[in-house]
Structure formats: C-alpha cells, structure tokens
Scaffold this active site. Structure first.
Site, mmCIF file in Angstrom:
data_model
loop_
_atom_site.group_PDB
_atom_site.id
_atom_site.type_symbol
_atom_site.label_atom_id
_atom_site.label_comp_id
_atom_site.label_asym_id
_atom_site.label_seq_id
_atom_site.Cartn_x
_atom_site.Cartn_y
_atom_site.Cartn_z
ATOM 1 N N HIS A 131 -8.404 32.177 6.011
ATOM 2 C CA HIS A 131 -8.261 31.748 7.395
ATOM 3 C C HIS A 131 -8.943 30.392 7.585
ATOM 4 O O HIS A 131 -9.688 29.949 6.725
ATOM 5 C CB HIS A 131 -8.890 32.777 8.339
ATOM 6 C CG HIS A 131 -10.355 32.951 8.097
ATOM 7 N ND1 HIS A 131 -10.846 33.814 7.132
ATOM 8 C CD2 HIS A 131 -11.435 32.340 8.648
ATOM 9 C CE1 HIS A 131 -12.169 33.727 7.117
ATOM 10 N NE2 HIS A 131 -12.553 32.843 8.026
ATOM 11 N N HIS A 182 -10.904 23.277 7.116
ATOM 12 C CA HIS A 182 -10.775 23.649 5.715
ATOM 13 C C HIS A 182 -10.550 25.151 5.623
ATOM 14 O O HIS A 182 -10.773 25.875 6.585
ATOM 15 C CB HIS A 182 -12.025 23.257 4.919
ATOM 16 C CG HIS A 182 -13.224 24.064 5.291
ATOM 17 N ND1 HIS A 182 -13.966 23.817 6.430
ATOM 18 C CD2 HIS A 182 -13.790 25.148 4.695
ATOM 19 C CE1 HIS A 182 -14.946 24.706 6.504
ATOM 20 N NE2 HIS A 182 -14.865 25.524 5.480
#
Length: 183
Positions: free
Chosen positions: A40, A123
């Site tokens: 995620h 990220h």
C-alpha cells in the site's frame, strides 16, 4: 488500536511488482519482505488511537476523501531509506497524492491524533533490512521496473496488528474505505 491511512494499488499492479521482485525475494535473507497482498501507499501513520478519536477521524476522513479526486499513479524503479528500507517509487499525480496526504494528516490532527510533521514522500515499502544491509544491488536490480498506470480512487483506514500475521509479520485489517471525490 494501531491505525494508518492508505491507498492501495489494484491486483494487476501488485502482480507486476510481485513479478519484478520475485528474484530478489528468493534467497534474500537480510531482507524481510512485506507481503504483496498488504502492499500500500501510506498517507499517514496514526499510531495507537482510542475509540473516541477513531470515531472522530472516521468522519473527518470521509470529508477529506470527498474533497479529493482520484489519482492516476504508477510504480517504477526503487530507492532506499538508508540501509534499512527498500521501496519502489510512485509516479503520476503525486502532487494530488501529496495534497490528499496533507488532508488526511490534517483530519488526524483535528481529531487530536499526533502525526509526524515531515514532508510526504510517496513510496511503497517492499522490504526492511534485518540490521544494516547493502540495498544498492536491489535498487539497481529494480531500476528498469516500470509498472502500468492505475487509478487510486479509494482511501482506506487500516488496523495494523503487529506480529499477528504469518511469520510474525503485521496483520492488516481494512476498517473503512471511502471513494475519492464523492460526497
């Protein structure tokens, strides 16, 4: 309850990344790889949240999600945070994603939840080192990875239970989702 707020790539984007990292994940004993089904993009880590603050932040996150439209994103390449964390980059509507993350953090602060006050760096964490490790070869191996575009159209509130998953990893339980850009 230990919580974070995130957006998640769709299954086909996860499969692309899983394939790109397959060779690295086998035989890499210095790295503890995150489970692909839990990959995620964290927008805000909320930490331990009591029931009252959780109820408040749920309402505020719903309003934040309604104010922000979907983001077109892709995953590509890799990077590292020192010698401890290996991650893949996020490309596309990252400014829109940063604004969403700022709204999520503001919702948390208004709910009296302390969140880190540092710049948001989009990220997806792939692995964490067991102690210091030379992550440069893994970053180089993933330098040519370029995943397809996908649309982040939901915001998720996730309960993370440390040590409750396979191999003593965290177990993530989706508590609530909101469609982005819809009241």
């Amino acid at each position: 309850m230990r919580l974070f707020v995130a957006v998640t790539p769709p299954p086909d984007a996860i499969d692309e990344l899983r394939s790109a990292t397959a060779a690295l994940r086998t035989g890499s004993e210095q790295l503890r790889w995150s489970a692909p089904e839990q990959w995620h993009l964290t927008l805000a880590f909320l930490g331990e949240v009591d029931d009252r603050a959780r109820q408040d932040v749920v309402e505020r996150l719903g309003r934040a999600a309604a104010r922000h439209g979907p983001c077109t994103l892709s995953l590509a390449g890799a990077g590292r945070f020192g010698q401890r964390v290996l991650w893949t980059r996020v490309h596309g509507d990252v400014d829109r994603l940063r604004r969403l993350a700022a709204s999520v953090r503001a919702a948390a602060r208004r709910s009296r939840i302390a969140v880190e006050d540092r710049p948001y760096r989009p990220h997806l964490t792939l692995a964490r080192a067991r102690g210091d490790a030379d992550l440069r070869p893994a970053v180089a191996a993933l330098s040519g990875f370029a995943g397809r575009e996908w649309t982040a159209d939901e915001l998720h509130l996730v309960h993370s239970r440390l040590g409750a998953g396979p191999d003593g990893r965290a177990h993530h339980e989706l508590l609530r989702s909101w469609s982005l850009g819809r009241s």
